[in-house]
Design an enzyme around this catalytic site. Structure first.
Site, PDB file in Angstrom:
ATOM      1  N   MET A   1      10.509  -6.787   3.980  1.00  0.00           N
ATOM      2  CA  MET A   1      10.773  -7.384   5.286  1.00  0.00           C
ATOM      3  C   MET A   1      12.025  -8.261   5.271  1.00  0.00           C
ATOM      4  SD  MET A   1       8.380  -5.826   6.726  1.00  0.00           S
ATOM      5  CE  MET A   1       8.014  -6.471   8.348  1.00  0.00           C
TER       6      MET A   1
ATOM      7  N   THR B   1      -2.396   5.009   7.301  1.00  0.00           N
ATOM      8  CA  THR B   1      -2.949   6.121   6.516  1.00  0.00           C
ATOM      9  C   THR B   1      -1.964   7.301   6.511  1.00  0.00           C
ATOM     10  OG1 THR B   1      -4.142   7.050   8.394  1.00  0.00           O
ATOM     11  CG2 THR B   1      -5.356   5.524   7.001  1.00  0.00           C
ATOM     12  N   GLN B   2      -1.248   7.460   7.616  1.00  0.00           N
ATOM     13  CA  GLN B   2      -0.254   8.544   7.686  1.00  0.00           C
ATOM     14  C   GLN B   2       1.002   8.185   6.888  1.00  0.00           C
ATOM     15  OE1 GLN B   2      -0.940  11.562   9.043  1.00  0.00           O
ATOM     16  NE2 GLN B   2      -2.957  10.594   9.153  1.00  0.00           N
ATOM     17  N   GLU B   3       1.372   6.910   6.904  1.00  0.00           N
ATOM     18  CA  GLU B   3       2.532   6.481   6.109  1.00  0.00           C
ATOM     19  C   GLU B   3       2.335   6.873   4.646  1.00  0.00           C
ATOM     20  OE1 GLU B   3       3.988   2.444   6.695  1.00  0.00           O
ATOM     21  OE2 GLU B   3       3.007   2.327   8.636  1.00  0.00           O
TER      22      GLU B   3
ATOM     23  N   ASP C   1      16.950   0.023  11.354  1.00  0.00           N
ATOM     24  CA  ASP C   1      15.897   0.970  11.762  1.00  0.00           C
ATOM     25  C   ASP C   1      16.436   2.194  12.517  1.00  0.00           C
ATOM     26  OD1 ASP C   1      13.944  -0.643  10.621  1.00  0.00           O
ATOM     27  OD2 ASP C   1      13.480  -1.682  12.486  1.00  0.00           O
TER      28      ASP C   1
ATOM     29  N   HIS D   1       9.193   2.910   8.596  1.00  0.00           N
ATOM     30  CA  HIS D   1       9.030   1.989   9.723  1.00  0.00           C
ATOM     31  C   HIS D   1       7.817   2.435  10.532  1.00  0.00           C
ATOM     32  CE1 HIS D   1      10.247  -0.963  12.660  1.00  0.00           C
ATOM     33  NE2 HIS D   1       9.984  -0.075  13.596  1.00  0.00           N
TER      34      HIS D   1
ATOM     35  N   SER E   1       0.824  -1.209   0.000  1.00  0.00           N
ATOM     36  CA  SER E   1       0.000   0.000   0.000  1.00  0.00           C
ATOM     37  C   SER E   1       0.865   1.269   0.000  1.00  0.00           C
ATOM     38  CB  SER E   1      -0.984   0.005   1.179  1.00  0.00           C
ATOM     39  OG  SER E   1      -0.307   0.145   2.399  1.00  0.00           O
TER      40      SER E   1
ATOM     41  N   ILE F   1      16.292  -8.056   6.242  1.00  0.00           N
ATOM     42  CA  ILE F   1      17.429  -7.290   6.753  1.00  0.00           C
ATOM     43  C   ILE F   1      18.504  -7.301   5.675  1.00  0.00           C
ATOM     44  CG2 ILE F   1      19.262  -7.246   8.492  1.00  0.00           C
ATOM     45  CD1 ILE F   1      17.207  -8.443  10.454  1.00  0.00           C
ATOM     46  N   LEU F   2      19.008  -6.117   5.357  1.00  0.00           N
ATOM     47  CA  LEU F   2      19.980  -6.002   4.265  1.00  0.00           C
ATOM     48  C   LEU F   2      21.400  -6.004   4.814  1.00  0.00           C
ATOM     49  CD1 LEU F   2      17.891  -3.318   2.410  1.00  0.00           C
ATOM     50  CD2 LEU F   2      18.356  -5.631   1.561  1.00  0.00           C
TER      51      LEU F   2
HETATM   52  C1  GAR Z   1       4.001  -0.736   6.700  1.00  0.00           C
HETATM   53  O1  GAR Z   1       3.317  -0.450   7.889  1.00  0.00           O
HETATM   54  C2  GAR Z   1       5.487  -0.468   6.879  1.00  0.00           C
HETATM   55  O2  GAR Z   1       5.759   0.631   7.694  1.00  0.00           O
HETATM   56  C3  GAR Z   1       5.931  -1.748   7.538  1.00  0.00           C
HETATM   57  O3  GAR Z   1       5.223  -2.762   6.888  1.00  0.00           O
HETATM   58  C4  GAR Z   1       3.982  -2.245   6.410  1.00  0.00           C
HETATM   59  C5  GAR Z   1       3.907  -2.531   4.934  1.00  0.00           C
HETATM   60  O4  GAR Z   1       2.661  -2.200   4.421  1.00  0.00           O
HETATM   61  N1  GAR Z   1       7.341  -1.918   7.427  1.00  0.00           N
HETATM   62  C6  GAR Z   1       8.080  -2.525   8.351  1.00  0.00           C
HETATM   63  O5  GAR Z   1       7.624  -3.018   9.360  1.00  0.00           O
HETATM   64  C7  GAR Z   1       9.561  -2.555   8.042  1.00  0.00           C
HETATM   65  N2  GAR Z   1      10.312  -2.867   9.207  1.00  0.00           N
HETATM   66  P1  GAR Z   1       2.462  -2.077   2.848  1.00  0.00           P
HETATM   67  O6  GAR Z   1       3.064  -3.332   2.215  1.00  0.00           O
HETATM   68  O7  GAR Z   1       0.961  -2.043   2.689  1.00  0.00           O
HETATM   69  O8  GAR Z   1       3.133  -0.824   2.378  1.00  0.00           O
END
Ligand code: GAR
Length: 197
Positions: A98, A180-182, A153, A117, A13, A100-101
């Protein structure tokens, strides 16, 4: 043309929010930039369907097919570097990726590798962030966009969004409020970076 490559592992998303904002705000004309490709480490990632519908190049690189983290990251970098243009190194955007690089991968893309994050870093790095925020009795939660460094992170913070924790919140409800804020802050940070280049 400055190419953006987005890495996902699931729903995508945030990736969709970035793609839609890029289209709506005309990043191509404004910044000479475009989302060029979406790459997932999971063939089942739902976000790939959206990317394909949008006519974007997609790729799957299954981490389980590689003997080591280094081998996977090397193959991933090879895929990403296909989108380098002369004098215009690709911008790499982790959006729910998801994995770790390795320090080698992170160093290769230093300064052009972003992550989002779902917590107010430096609080709650790692997994299960919203449950941990609820367990700690936090009154606010949120999300952070940051530069990626070898320290998981913990890279320099570029933007944060804060949401209230409301009575009766579950981790799922709180995650949705944060998400929604992301979708607002991630495209905004990328646009700001593109503007500076
Ligand atoms: C998001 O909340 C993102 O911040 C989190 O995974 C979700 C992915 O949602 N990322 C992590 O936890 C990374 N450590 P999305 O696939 O719908 O964008």
């Amino acid at each position: 043309m400055k190419n953006i490559v987005i890495l996902i592992s699931g729903g995508g998303s945030n990736m969709a929010a970035i793609v839609k904002t890029a289209r709506r705000d005309g990043w191509q004309d404004k910044f000479g930039a475009r989302v060029a490709a979406v790459i997932s480490n999971k063939a089942s990632a739902q976000g790939l369907l959206f990317a394909q519908e949008q006519g974007l190049a997609t790729g799957v690189l299954d981490h389980k097919a590689f003997g080591s983290r280094e081998a996977f990251d090397e193959a991933l970098a090879k895929e990403i570097d296909r989108y380098d243009e002369p004098g215009q190194p690709v911008l790499v955007v982790l959006a729910g990726f998801m994995r770790i690089l390795t320090p080698g991968f992170v160093g290769r893309y230093a300064g052009r590798l972003l992550n989002i994050h779902p917590s107010l870093l430096p609080a709650f790095a790692g997994l299960h962030t919203q449950q941990r925020a609820l367990d700690a009795g936090c009154k606010f939660a949120g999300a952070t966009v940051h530069q990626v460094t070898a320290d998981l992170d913990h890279g320099p913070i570029l933007a944060q969004a804060v949401v209230p924790v409301l009575p009766g919140d579950t981790a799922e409800v709180l995650s949705a409020r944060v998400l929604t804020q992301e979708h607002l802050i991630y495209p905004r940070v990328i646009a700001e970076l593109l503007q500076k280049q």
